[in-house]
Design an enzyme around this catalytic site. Structure first.
Site, PDB file in Angstrom:
ATOM      1  N   LYS A 119      41.809  15.363  83.516  1.00 43.06           N
ATOM      2  CA  LYS A 119      41.713  13.896  83.460  1.00 43.06           C
ATOM      3  C   LYS A 119      43.020  13.253  83.034  1.00 43.06           C
ATOM      4  CE  LYS A 119      36.838  13.002  83.174  1.00 43.06           C
ATOM      5  NZ  LYS A 119      35.739  12.344  82.494  1.00 43.06           N
ATOM      6  N   LYS A 203      34.872  19.380  93.093  1.00 43.92           N
ATOM      7  CA  LYS A 203      33.507  18.971  92.762  1.00 43.92           C
ATOM      8  C   LYS A 203      33.277  17.504  93.160  1.00 43.92           C
ATOM      9  CE  LYS A 203      33.923  17.348  88.071  1.00 43.92           C
ATOM     10  NZ  LYS A 203      33.404  17.156  86.761  1.00 43.92           N
ATOM     11  N   LYS A 206      32.755  10.981  90.426  1.00 46.18           N
ATOM     12  CA  LYS A 206      32.816   9.511  90.441  1.00 46.18           C
ATOM     13  C   LYS A 206      34.237   9.038  90.706  1.00 46.18           C
ATOM     14  CE  LYS A 206      29.544   9.152  86.613  1.00 46.18           C
ATOM     15  NZ  LYS A 206      29.368   8.956  85.181  1.00 46.18           N
TER      16      LYS A 206
HETATM   17  P1  TYM Z   1      29.367  12.634  83.064  1.00 51.32           P
HETATM   18  O1  TYM Z   1      28.883  11.254  83.040  1.00 51.32           O
HETATM   19  O2  TYM Z   1      30.763  12.902  83.534  1.00 51.32           O
HETATM   20  O3  TYM Z   1      28.403  13.553  83.917  1.00 51.32           O
HETATM   21  C1  TYM Z   1      27.011  13.452  83.754  1.00 51.32           C
HETATM   22  C2  TYM Z   1      26.305  14.736  84.156  1.00 51.32           C
HETATM   23  O4  TYM Z   1      26.497  15.024  85.542  1.00 51.32           O
HETATM   24  C3  TYM Z   1      26.934  16.362  85.698  1.00 51.32           C
HETATM   25  N1  TYM Z   1      27.786  16.435  86.887  1.00 51.32           N
HETATM   26  C4  TYM Z   1      27.602  17.306  87.891  1.00 51.32           C
HETATM   27  N2  TYM Z   1      26.676  18.259  88.094  1.00 51.32           N
HETATM   28  C5  TYM Z   1      26.745  18.954  89.244  1.00 51.32           C
HETATM   29  N3  TYM Z   1      27.688  18.742  90.207  1.00 51.32           N
HETATM   30  C6  TYM Z   1      28.640  17.803  90.037  1.00 51.32           C
HETATM   31  N4  TYM Z   1      29.553  17.577  90.991  1.00 51.32           N
HETATM   32  C7  TYM Z   1      28.619  17.021  88.837  1.00 51.32           C
HETATM   33  N5  TYM Z   1      29.397  16.009  88.363  1.00 51.32           N
HETATM   34  C8  TYM Z   1      28.864  15.660  87.170  1.00 51.32           C
HETATM   35  C9  TYM Z   1      27.692  16.665  84.415  1.00 51.32           C
HETATM   36  O5  TYM Z   1      27.794  18.054  84.194  1.00 51.32           O
HETATM   37  C10 TYM Z   1      26.833  15.975  83.401  1.00 51.32           C
HETATM   38  O6  TYM Z   1      25.712  16.777  83.056  1.00 51.32           O
HETATM   39  N6  TYM Z   1      30.515  14.916  78.934  1.00 51.32           N
HETATM   40  C11 TYM Z   1      29.257  14.602  79.609  1.00 51.32           C
HETATM   41  C12 TYM Z   1      28.496  13.494  78.925  1.00 51.32           C
HETATM   42  C13 TYM Z   1      28.098  13.815  77.524  1.00 51.32           C
HETATM   43  C14 TYM Z   1      27.151  14.801  77.139  1.00 51.32           C
HETATM   44  C15 TYM Z   1      27.083  14.715  75.712  1.00 51.32           C
HETATM   45  C16 TYM Z   1      26.381  15.727  77.828  1.00 51.32           C
HETATM   46  C17 TYM Z   1      28.544  13.206  76.395  1.00 51.32           C
HETATM   47  N7  TYM Z   1      27.941  13.755  75.312  1.00 51.32           N
HETATM   48  C18 TYM Z   1      26.263  15.568  74.983  1.00 51.32           C
HETATM   49  C19 TYM Z   1      25.556  16.576  77.081  1.00 51.32           C
HETATM   50  C20 TYM Z   1      25.495  16.491  75.683  1.00 51.32           C
HETATM   51  C21 TYM Z   1      29.559  14.292  81.072  1.00 51.32           C
HETATM   52  O7  TYM Z   1      30.067  15.091  81.761  1.00 51.32           O
HETATM   53  O8  TYM Z   1      29.194  13.104  81.562  1.00 51.32           O
END
Ligand code: TYM
Length: 341
Positions: A119, A203, A206
Protein backbone atom coordinates in the site's frame (compact mmCIF):
# COMPACT_ATOMS: atom_id res chain seq x y z
CA UNK A 1 5.11 -26.82 31.88
CA UNK A 2 2.35 -26.77 29.25
CA UNK A 3 0.11 -23.72 29.55
CA UNK A 4 -3.56 -24.23 30.28
CA UNK A 5 -5.63 -23.48 27.17
CA UNK A 6 -7.79 -20.35 27.00
CA UNK A 7 -11.17 -21.27 28.42
CA UNK A 8 -13.26 -18.15 27.68
CA UNK A 9 -16.25 -18.16 25.33
CA UNK A 10 -15.83 -18.66 21.58
CA UNK A 11 -16.40 -15.36 19.83
CA UNK A 12 -16.05 -14.27 16.21
CA UNK A 13 -14.79 -10.82 15.20
CA UNK A 14 -14.26 -9.41 11.73
CA UNK A 15 -14.53 -6.13 9.84
CA UNK A 16 -14.51 -4.32 6.51
CA UNK A 17 -13.22 -0.82 5.79
CA UNK A 18 -15.72 1.79 4.59
CA UNK A 19 -13.27 2.89 1.91
CA UNK A 20 -15.05 2.25 -1.38
CA UNK A 21 -17.61 -0.05 -2.88
CA UNK A 22 -17.60 -3.67 -1.81
CA UNK A 23 -16.73 -6.28 -4.41
CA UNK A 24 -17.15 -9.99 -4.98
CA UNK A 25 -13.87 -10.71 -3.15
CA UNK A 26 -15.12 -8.99 0.01
CA UNK A 27 -18.38 -10.89 -0.28
CA UNK A 28 -16.92 -14.36 -0.83
CA UNK A 29 -13.81 -13.89 1.34
CA UNK A 30 -15.62 -12.34 4.31
CA UNK A 31 -19.38 -11.63 4.32
CA UNK A 32 -20.56 -14.99 2.97
CA UNK A 33 -18.48 -16.79 5.61
CA UNK A 34 -19.82 -14.59 8.39
CA UNK A 35 -23.38 -15.47 7.48
CA UNK A 36 -22.53 -19.14 8.00
CA UNK A 37 -20.61 -18.51 11.23
CA UNK A 38 -23.38 -16.55 12.93
CA UNK A 39 -25.40 -19.78 13.00
CA UNK A 40 -22.98 -21.32 15.51
CA UNK A 41 -21.08 -18.45 17.19
CA UNK A 42 -21.57 -15.09 18.90
CA UNK A 43 -20.35 -12.69 16.24
CA UNK A 44 -19.18 -9.09 16.15
CA UNK A 45 -18.95 -7.43 12.74
CA UNK A 46 -17.35 -4.02 12.77
CA UNK A 47 -17.23 -1.29 10.11
CA UNK A 48 -13.59 -0.29 10.57
CA UNK A 49 -13.65 3.45 9.90
CA UNK A 50 -10.53 4.08 12.01
CA UNK A 51 -8.68 1.80 9.60
CA UNK A 52 -10.20 3.57 6.59
CA UNK A 53 -8.62 6.92 7.55
CA UNK A 54 -5.10 5.45 7.36
CA UNK A 55 -5.43 6.69 3.77
CA UNK A 56 -7.23 9.88 2.86
CA UNK A 57 -11.08 9.77 3.00
CA UNK A 58 -13.64 12.46 2.21
CA UNK A 59 -15.06 13.54 5.60
CA UNK A 60 -18.35 14.44 3.91
CA UNK A 61 -18.79 10.87 2.67
CA UNK A 62 -17.26 8.70 5.40
CA UNK A 63 -20.39 8.35 7.55
CA UNK A 64 -22.46 7.34 4.51
CA UNK A 65 -19.79 4.86 3.46
CA UNK A 66 -20.06 3.38 6.96
CA UNK A 67 -23.84 3.06 6.57
CA UNK A 68 -23.34 1.45 3.16
CA UNK A 69 -21.05 -1.25 4.59
CA UNK A 70 -23.55 -1.93 7.38
CA UNK A 71 -26.25 -2.26 4.70
CA UNK A 72 -24.05 -4.75 2.84
CA UNK A 73 -23.59 -6.88 5.97
CA UNK A 74 -27.34 -7.06 6.51
CA UNK A 75 -28.18 -7.55 2.82
CA UNK A 76 -25.67 -10.41 2.64
CA UNK A 77 -27.54 -12.12 5.49
CA UNK A 78 -25.95 -10.98 8.75
CA UNK A 79 -28.79 -10.75 11.27
CA UNK A 80 -28.41 -7.55 13.33
CA UNK A 81 -30.59 -8.99 16.11
CA UNK A 82 -28.23 -11.89 16.58
CA UNK A 83 -24.84 -10.47 15.57
CA UNK A 84 -23.38 -7.11 16.59
CA UNK A 85 -22.90 -4.58 13.77
CA UNK A 86 -21.30 -1.22 14.69
CA UNK A 87 -18.77 1.43 13.63
CA UNK A 88 -15.29 1.05 15.10
CA UNK A 89 -14.92 4.75 15.95
CA UNK A 90 -18.00 4.57 18.21
CA UNK A 91 -16.22 2.27 20.67
CA UNK A 92 -13.15 3.91 22.17
CA UNK A 93 -11.72 0.62 23.45
CA UNK A 94 -10.19 0.09 19.98
CA UNK A 95 -8.11 3.23 20.26
CA UNK A 96 -7.11 2.70 23.87
CA UNK A 97 -6.12 -0.93 23.43
CA UNK A 98 -4.46 -0.02 20.13
CA UNK A 99 -2.14 2.34 22.00
CA UNK A 100 -1.31 -0.21 24.69
CA UNK A 101 -0.59 -2.85 22.06
CA UNK A 102 1.65 -0.37 20.22
CA UNK A 103 3.85 -0.64 23.25
CA UNK A 104 3.79 -4.45 23.08
CA UNK A 105 4.32 -4.95 19.32
CA UNK A 106 7.87 -4.59 17.97
CA UNK A 107 8.97 -2.42 15.03
CA UNK A 108 10.59 -5.43 13.37
CA UNK A 109 7.29 -7.33 13.36
CA UNK A 110 5.50 -4.49 11.60
CA UNK A 111 8.32 -3.97 9.13
CA UNK A 112 7.68 -7.45 7.80
CA UNK A 113 4.03 -6.73 6.90
CA UNK A 114 3.61 -7.12 3.13
CA UNK A 115 0.33 -5.18 2.99
CA UNK A 116 2.07 -2.03 4.23
CA UNK A 117 4.78 -2.49 1.61
CA UNK A 118 2.14 -2.92 -1.12
CA UNK A 119 0.00 0.00 0.00
CA UNK A 120 2.81 2.43 0.77
CA UNK A 121 4.55 1.54 -2.50
CA UNK A 122 7.80 3.33 -3.28
CA UNK A 123 6.87 6.41 -1.29
CA UNK A 124 7.10 4.93 2.20
CA UNK A 125 8.24 8.19 3.76
CA UNK A 126 4.94 9.81 2.83
CA UNK A 127 2.69 7.02 4.10
CA UNK A 128 0.76 7.87 7.28
CA UNK A 129 2.06 6.46 10.56
CA UNK A 130 -1.45 4.98 10.86
CA UNK A 131 -0.94 2.91 7.70
CA UNK A 132 2.22 1.42 9.21
CA UNK A 133 0.44 0.82 12.52
CA UNK A 134 -2.72 -0.59 10.87
CA UNK A 135 -2.12 -4.22 11.95
CA UNK A 136 -1.74 -3.24 15.62
CA UNK A 137 -5.14 -1.55 15.58
CA UNK A 138 -6.47 -4.69 13.89
CA UNK A 139 -5.07 -6.79 16.76
CA UNK A 140 -6.75 -4.39 19.24
CA UNK A 141 -10.09 -4.80 17.41
CA UNK A 142 -9.97 -8.53 17.94
CA UNK A 143 -8.50 -8.61 21.45
CA UNK A 144 -10.76 -5.89 22.91
CA UNK A 145 -13.51 -8.53 22.71
CA UNK A 146 -11.26 -11.54 23.41
CA UNK A 147 -12.40 -12.88 20.05
CA UNK A 148 -11.27 -16.43 19.37
CA UNK A 149 -12.02 -16.77 15.62
CA UNK A 150 -11.44 -14.28 12.82
CA UNK A 151 -12.91 -15.03 9.36
CA UNK A 152 -11.32 -12.99 6.56
CA UNK A 153 -9.91 -13.41 3.07
CA UNK A 154 -6.46 -14.95 2.67
CA UNK A 155 -4.79 -11.53 2.30
CA UNK A 156 -5.30 -10.92 6.05
CA UNK A 157 -3.43 -14.04 7.18
CA UNK A 158 -0.21 -12.21 8.01
CA UNK A 159 -2.06 -9.56 10.04
CA UNK A 160 -3.90 -12.26 11.97
CA UNK A 161 -0.67 -14.10 12.74
CA UNK A 162 0.70 -10.82 14.05
CA UNK A 163 -2.39 -10.45 16.28
CA UNK A 164 -1.56 -13.85 17.80
CA UNK A 165 2.05 -12.79 18.40
CA UNK A 166 0.89 -9.56 20.06
CA UNK A 167 -1.61 -11.42 22.28
CA UNK A 168 1.05 -13.93 23.27
CA UNK A 169 3.60 -11.24 24.06
CA UNK A 170 1.07 -9.29 26.16
CA UNK A 171 0.22 -12.43 28.14
CA UNK A 172 3.89 -13.10 28.82
CA UNK A 173 4.97 -9.51 29.45
CA UNK A 174 2.25 -8.96 32.04
CA UNK A 175 2.60 -12.52 33.22
CA UNK A 176 -1.06 -13.48 32.99
CA UNK A 177 -1.34 -16.78 31.09
CA UNK A 178 -4.35 -16.81 28.73
CA UNK A 179 -5.27 -13.20 29.50
CA UNK A 180 -5.95 -12.85 25.79
CA UNK A 181 -6.85 -15.86 23.63
CA UNK A 182 -4.58 -16.42 20.62
CA UNK A 183 -7.19 -15.71 17.93
CA UNK A 184 -7.60 -18.35 15.24
CA UNK A 185 -7.36 -17.02 11.66
CA UNK A 186 -10.03 -18.47 9.36
CA UNK A 187 -8.65 -17.51 5.97
CA UNK A 188 -9.23 -20.56 3.83
CA UNK A 189 -12.08 -22.10 1.86
CA UNK A 190 -13.59 -21.28 -1.52
CA UNK A 191 -13.54 -17.56 -2.27
CA UNK A 192 -10.72 -16.83 0.19
CA UNK A 193 -8.70 -15.29 -2.63
CA UNK A 194 -10.74 -13.92 -5.52
CA UNK A 195 -8.51 -12.60 -8.30
CA UNK A 196 -8.94 -9.69 -10.73
CA UNK A 197 -11.10 -10.47 -13.77
CA UNK A 198 -8.44 -8.81 -15.93
CA UNK A 199 -5.30 -10.39 -14.48
CA UNK A 200 -5.38 -13.74 -12.70
CA UNK A 201 -2.15 -12.95 -10.85
CA UNK A 202 -3.56 -9.91 -9.00
CA UNK A 203 -6.22 -10.07 -6.29
CA UNK A 204 -9.58 -8.41 -6.90
CA UNK A 205 -9.26 -5.07 -5.12
CA UNK A 206 -11.15 -1.85 -4.39
CA UNK A 207 -8.07 0.12 -5.36
CA UNK A 208 -7.58 -1.39 -8.84
CA UNK A 209 -8.06 1.52 -11.30
CA UNK A 210 -9.84 -0.83 -13.75
CA UNK A 211 -13.57 -1.14 -12.99
CA UNK A 212 -13.62 -4.17 -15.29
CA UNK A 213 -11.30 -6.00 -12.87
CA UNK A 214 -13.99 -6.44 -10.20
CA UNK A 215 -17.68 -7.09 -9.71
CA UNK A 216 -19.11 -4.62 -7.22
CA UNK A 217 -21.98 -5.61 -4.97
CA UNK A 218 -23.93 -2.63 -6.33
CA UNK A 219 -23.31 -3.45 -10.01
CA UNK A 220 -26.47 -3.88 -12.10
CA UNK A 221 -27.24 -7.30 -13.57
CA UNK A 222 -26.14 -6.04 -16.98
CA UNK A 223 -22.81 -4.86 -15.61
CA UNK A 224 -22.22 -8.22 -13.95
CA UNK A 225 -22.96 -10.07 -17.21
CA UNK A 226 -20.75 -7.69 -19.23
CA UNK A 227 -17.80 -7.93 -16.82
CA UNK A 228 -17.88 -11.72 -16.80
CA UNK A 229 -18.19 -11.84 -20.59
CA UNK A 230 -15.11 -9.62 -20.91
CA UNK A 231 -13.07 -11.37 -18.20
CA UNK A 232 -9.62 -12.37 -19.45
CA UNK A 233 -9.23 -16.10 -20.16
CA UNK A 234 -7.01 -18.43 -22.16
CA UNK A 235 -8.32 -20.25 -25.24
CA UNK A 236 -8.22 -23.86 -23.97
CA UNK A 237 -11.33 -25.78 -23.00
CA UNK A 238 -11.89 -26.32 -19.27
CA UNK A 239 -10.16 -29.37 -17.78
CA UNK A 240 -12.10 -32.29 -16.30
CA UNK A 241 -10.28 -32.24 -12.93
CA UNK A 242 -8.92 -29.43 -10.68
CA UNK A 243 -5.28 -30.52 -11.33
CA UNK A 244 -5.79 -29.42 -14.94
CA UNK A 245 -6.16 -25.80 -13.77
CA UNK A 246 -2.45 -25.58 -12.83
CA UNK A 247 -0.76 -22.73 -14.71
CA UNK A 248 -4.15 -21.31 -15.79
CA UNK A 249 -4.77 -18.52 -13.24
CA UNK A 250 -7.73 -16.90 -15.02
CA UNK A 251 -9.53 -20.20 -15.55
CA UNK A 252 -8.80 -21.17 -11.92
CA UNK A 253 -10.27 -17.90 -10.72
CA UNK A 254 -13.54 -18.24 -12.64
CA UNK A 255 -13.94 -21.85 -11.51
CA UNK A 256 -13.24 -20.84 -7.89
CA UNK A 257 -15.83 -18.05 -8.13
CA UNK A 258 -18.42 -20.45 -9.54
CA UNK A 259 -17.65 -23.00 -6.83
CA UNK A 260 -17.91 -20.43 -4.02
CA UNK A 261 -21.13 -18.89 -5.35
CA UNK A 262 -22.80 -22.25 -5.96
CA UNK A 263 -21.53 -23.81 -2.72
CA UNK A 264 -20.13 -26.85 -4.55
CA UNK A 265 -16.55 -28.13 -4.91
CA UNK A 266 -14.33 -27.20 -7.85
CA UNK A 267 -14.28 -30.89 -8.80
CA UNK A 268 -18.07 -30.79 -9.14
CA UNK A 269 -17.93 -27.63 -11.26
CA UNK A 270 -15.37 -29.25 -13.57
CA UNK A 271 -17.39 -32.42 -13.67
CA UNK A 272 -20.20 -30.37 -15.19
CA UNK A 273 -18.11 -28.05 -17.41
CA UNK A 274 -14.92 -30.04 -18.21
CA UNK A 275 -14.22 -30.11 -21.94
CA UNK A 276 -16.38 -27.04 -22.63
CA UNK A 277 -15.04 -23.65 -23.65
CA UNK A 278 -15.48 -20.28 -21.95
CA UNK A 279 -18.16 -19.41 -24.51
CA UNK A 280 -20.39 -21.87 -22.67
CA UNK A 281 -19.01 -21.47 -19.15
CA UNK A 282 -19.11 -17.67 -18.91
CA UNK A 283 -22.88 -17.31 -19.51
CA UNK A 284 -23.52 -19.99 -16.86
CA UNK A 285 -21.25 -18.17 -14.40
CA UNK A 286 -22.90 -14.82 -15.22
CA UNK A 287 -26.35 -16.30 -14.62
CA UNK A 288 -25.26 -17.71 -11.26
CA UNK A 289 -23.60 -14.43 -10.22
CA UNK A 290 -26.72 -12.42 -11.10
CA UNK A 291 -28.92 -14.91 -9.26
CA UNK A 292 -26.79 -14.68 -6.09
CA UNK A 293 -25.74 -11.02 -6.13
CA UNK A 294 -28.85 -9.38 -7.61
CA UNK A 295 -30.99 -9.84 -4.46
CA UNK A 296 -28.11 -8.59 -2.26
CA UNK A 297 -27.71 -5.37 -4.22
CA UNK A 298 -31.51 -4.83 -4.28
CA UNK A 299 -31.63 -5.28 -0.51
CA UNK A 300 -28.62 -2.99 -0.01
CA UNK A 301 -30.36 -0.24 -1.95
CA UNK A 302 -33.55 -0.70 0.05
CA UNK A 303 -31.66 -0.53 3.35
CA UNK A 304 -29.61 2.49 2.27
CA UNK A 305 -32.83 4.38 1.59
CA UNK A 306 -33.75 3.98 5.29
CA UNK A 307 -30.90 5.82 6.93
CA UNK A 308 -32.69 6.10 10.29
CA UNK A 309 -33.01 2.32 10.54
CA UNK A 310 -29.31 1.80 9.69
CA UNK A 311 -28.38 4.36 12.34
CA UNK A 312 -30.50 2.50 14.88
CA UNK A 313 -28.69 -0.76 14.06
CA UNK A 314 -25.27 0.91 14.33
CA UNK A 315 -26.04 2.69 17.62
CA UNK A 316 -27.50 -0.40 19.20
CA UNK A 317 -24.53 -2.45 17.98
CA UNK A 318 -22.08 0.07 19.46
CA UNK A 319 -23.84 -0.16 22.82
CA UNK A 320 -23.70 -3.97 22.80
CA UNK A 321 -20.04 -3.88 21.74
CA UNK A 322 -19.14 -1.52 24.62
CA UNK A 323 -20.83 -3.86 27.09
CA UNK A 324 -18.39 -6.60 26.06
CA UNK A 325 -15.28 -4.45 25.69
CA UNK A 326 -15.60 -2.27 28.81
CA UNK A 327 -15.02 -4.96 31.45
CA UNK A 328 -12.18 -6.43 29.37
CA UNK A 329 -10.57 -2.97 29.17
CA UNK A 330 -10.91 -2.60 32.95
CA UNK A 331 -8.89 -5.81 33.29
CA UNK A 332 -6.36 -4.56 30.73
CA UNK A 333 -5.80 -1.33 32.66
CA UNK A 334 -5.31 -3.28 35.83
CA UNK A 335 -2.89 -5.70 34.14
CA UNK A 336 -0.80 -2.80 32.82
CA UNK A 337 -0.83 -1.15 36.25
CA UNK A 338 -2.52 2.16 35.42
CA UNK A 339 -3.63 4.40 38.27
CA UNK A 340 -7.16 4.11 39.55
CA UNK A 341 -8.63 5.72 42.65
P1 TYM B 1 -10.81 -4.77 3.82
O1 TYM B 1 -11.92 -3.81 3.90
O2 TYM B 1 -9.62 -4.42 2.99
O3 TYM B 1 -11.32 -6.18 3.33
C1 TYM B 1 -12.50 -6.73 3.87
C2 TYM B 1 -12.51 -8.24 3.76
O4 TYM B 1 -12.50 -8.66 2.40
C3 TYM B 1 -11.49 -9.63 2.20
N1 TYM B 1 -11.00 -9.51 0.82
C4 TYM B 1 -10.92 -10.54 -0.04
N2 TYM B 1 -11.25 -11.84 0.08
C5 TYM B 1 -11.08 -12.62 -1.00
N3 TYM B 1 -10.62 -12.17 -2.20
C6 TYM B 1 -10.27 -10.88 -2.36
N4 TYM B 1 -9.84 -10.43 -3.55
C7 TYM B 1 -10.43 -9.99 -1.25
N5 TYM B 1 -10.20 -8.66 -1.07
C8 TYM B 1 -10.56 -8.39 0.20
C9 TYM B 1 -10.42 -9.28 3.23
O5 TYM B 1 -9.58 -10.38 3.48
C10 TYM B 1 -11.27 -8.91 4.40
O6 TYM B 1 -11.72 -10.06 5.10
N6 TYM B 1 -7.79 -5.38 7.57
C11 TYM B 1 -9.14 -5.84 7.27
C12 TYM B 1 -10.19 -5.12 8.08
C13 TYM B 1 -10.06 -5.32 9.55
C14 TYM B 1 -10.25 -6.55 10.24
C15 TYM B 1 -10.04 -6.23 11.62
C16 TYM B 1 -10.56 -7.84 9.85
C17 TYM B 1 -9.75 -4.37 10.47
N7 TYM B 1 -9.74 -4.92 11.71
C18 TYM B 1 -10.13 -7.21 12.60
C19 TYM B 1 -10.65 -8.82 10.85
C20 TYM B 1 -10.44 -8.51 12.20
C21 TYM B 1 -9.37 -5.71 5.76
O7 TYM B 1 -8.69 -6.28 5.00
O8 TYM B 1 -10.39 -4.96 5.33
Amino acid sequence: MAERAYSGPMRVFSGVQPSGSLHLGNYLGALAKWVEMQKSYDCIFCVVDLHAITVSQDPKRLADQTREIAAAYIAAGVDPERSIIYPQSAVLAHVELGWILNCVARMGWLERMTQFKDKAGKDRERASVGLFDYPVLQAADILAYRATHVPTGEDQKQHLELARDIADRFNREFDIPNFFPLPEPMTTGPGARVMSLKDGSKKMSKSDPSEASRINLLDSNDEIVRKIRRATTDSEPLPHVPEGLAGRPEASNLIAIYSALAGVSEAEVLNAFGGRGFGEFKPALAELAVQKLGPISDEMRRLMADRAELDRVLSRGAGRAREIADPIMAEVRQAVGFWRP
